[in-house]
Write a protein that holds these residues in place. Sequence first.
Motif, PDB file in Angstrom:
ATOM      1  N   ILE A  17     -35.511   4.252  19.131  1.00  0.00           N
ATOM      2  CA  ILE A  17     -36.555   3.276  19.491  1.00  0.00           C
ATOM      3  C   ILE A  17     -36.693   2.190  18.420  1.00  0.00           C
ATOM      4  N   ASN A  18     -36.484   2.551  17.164  1.00  0.00           N
ATOM      5  CA  ASN A  18     -36.574   1.566  16.082  1.00  0.00           C
ATOM      6  C   ASN A  18     -35.373   0.629  16.039  1.00  0.00           C
ATOM      7  N   LEU A  19     -34.290   0.975  16.733  1.00  0.00           N
ATOM      8  CA  LEU A  19     -33.073   0.157  16.708  1.00  0.00           C
ATOM      9  C   LEU A  19     -32.955  -0.789  17.895  1.00  0.00           C
ATOM     10  N   ILE A  20     -33.788  -0.596  18.915  1.00  0.00           N
ATOM     11  CA  ILE A  20     -33.713  -1.456  20.100  1.00  0.00           C
ATOM     12  C   ILE A  20     -35.060  -2.128  20.342  1.00  0.00           C
ATOM     13  N   SER A  72     -27.330  -3.476  22.936  1.00  0.00           N
ATOM     14  CA  SER A  72     -28.523  -3.696  22.122  1.00  0.00           C
ATOM     15  C   SER A  72     -28.614  -2.667  20.989  1.00  0.00           C
ATOM     16  N   LEU A  73     -28.276  -1.426  21.296  1.00  0.00           N
ATOM     17  CA  LEU A  73     -28.308  -0.369  20.283  1.00  0.00           C
ATOM     18  C   LEU A  73     -27.252  -0.635  19.206  1.00  0.00           C
ATOM     19  N   HIS A  74     -26.069  -1.083  19.621  1.00  0.00           N
ATOM     20  CA  HIS A  74     -25.010  -1.445  18.670  1.00  0.00           C
ATOM     21  C   HIS A  74     -25.516  -2.544  17.747  1.00  0.00           C
ATOM     22  N   ARG A  75     -26.124  -3.585  18.357  1.00  0.00           N
ATOM     23  CA  ARG A  75     -26.654  -4.719  17.590  1.00  0.00           C
ATOM     24  C   ARG A  75     -27.764  -4.278  16.630  1.00  0.00           C
ATOM     25  N   GLY A  76     -28.637  -3.410  17.129  1.00  0.00           N
ATOM     26  CA  GLY A  76     -29.750  -2.939  16.312  1.00  0.00           C
ATOM     27  C   GLY A  76     -29.279  -2.155  15.104  1.00  0.00           C
ATOM     28  N   TYR A  77     -28.246  -1.328  15.300  1.00  0.00           N
ATOM     29  CA  TYR A  77     -27.722  -0.564  14.166  1.00  0.00           C
ATOM     30  C   TYR A  77     -27.056  -1.511  13.177  1.00  0.00           C
ATOM     31  N   GLN A  78     -26.324  -2.492  13.699  1.00  0.00           N
ATOM     32  CA  GLN A  78     -25.693  -3.496  12.842  1.00  0.00           C
ATOM     33  C   GLN A  78     -26.755  -4.215  12.006  1.00  0.00           C
ATOM     34  N   GLY A  79     -27.872  -4.582  12.646  1.00  0.00           N
ATOM     35  CA  GLY A  79     -28.957  -5.238  11.934  1.00  0.00           C
ATOM     36  C   GLY A  79     -29.571  -4.349  10.866  1.00  0.00           C
ATOM     37  N   SER A  80     -29.731  -3.053  11.183  1.00  0.00           N
ATOM     38  CA  SER A  80     -30.328  -2.126  10.209  1.00  0.00           C
ATOM     39  C   SER A  80     -29.429  -1.966   8.985  1.00  0.00           C
ATOM     40  N   LEU A  81     -28.112  -2.052   9.191  1.00  0.00           N
ATOM     41  CA  LEU A  81     -27.175  -1.971   8.061  1.00  0.00           C
ATOM     42  C   LEU A  81     -27.344  -3.167   7.132  1.00  0.00           C
ATOM     43  N   SER A  82     -27.725  -4.316   7.697  1.00  0.00           N
ATOM     44  CA  SER A  82     -27.887  -5.513   6.871  1.00  0.00           C
ATOM     45  C   SER A  82     -29.347  -5.720   6.449  1.00  0.00           C
ATOM     46  N   GLY A  83     -30.182  -4.706   6.624  1.00  0.00           N
ATOM     47  CA  GLY A  83     -31.534  -4.759   6.101  1.00  0.00           C
ATOM     48  C   GLY A  83     -32.621  -5.247   7.033  1.00  0.00           C
ATOM     49  N   GLN A  84     -32.287  -5.543   8.286  1.00  0.00           N
ATOM     50  CA  GLN A  84     -33.331  -5.968   9.231  1.00  0.00           C
ATOM     51  C   GLN A  84     -34.291  -4.809   9.478  1.00  0.00           C
ATOM     52  N   THR A  85     -35.576  -5.118   9.517  1.00  0.00           N
ATOM     53  CA  THR A  85     -36.557  -4.053   9.724  1.00  0.00           C
ATOM     54  C   THR A  85     -36.933  -3.885  11.194  1.00  0.00           C
ATOM     55  N   LYS A  86     -36.688  -4.919  12.006  1.00  0.00           N
ATOM     56  CA  LYS A  86     -36.920  -4.736  13.428  1.00  0.00           C
ATOM     57  C   LYS A  86     -35.807  -5.409  14.213  1.00  0.00           C
TER      58      LYS A  86
END
Length: 149
Positions: A17-20, A72-86
């Motif tokens: 839920i935090n990744l999408i 969207s989940l792929h993108r969200g995980y990619q964002g979390s790797l680069s420090g995005q919080t949401k």
Amino acid sequence: MAENLLHHPITSHEEIINLIPQKEPFVFVDTLFEYTALTGVTGFTIPNENVLLDENRLIESGLIEHMAQSMSLHRGYQGSLSGQTKPKTGFIGVIKTVEIFGLPQVGEKLKTYVHILHEIMNVTSVSARTENEKGVVIATSEMKTVTVE
């Protein structure tokens, strides 16, 4: 082939839920099995309270939404790797092709393989292939998704 950057699948509902950007009751992914920069493998076990069911089967729009949320989940995980919080919000811009070969039942486990074909600014062209738990392809698509800041 690129190396899977996940050490173990992400199955926690809270983590997913935090990744999408999507929220219940409109969540159509529950696992991230594999992640590389250009590919991902997601999962979804169809719950009996899903909003897009007809006679205990996930309808066509539910399968399309699952494929889009896999991206969207792929993108969200990619964002979390680069420090995005949401996670960034995105939407389907164009569905180039979609083929649905079967509608899965409540309780079935889906596995979807997404592959980013190309990306220009905030538009991503992606292909997806969804298999049922027997490994039979039940849906394929190619779509363009648009990410908004």
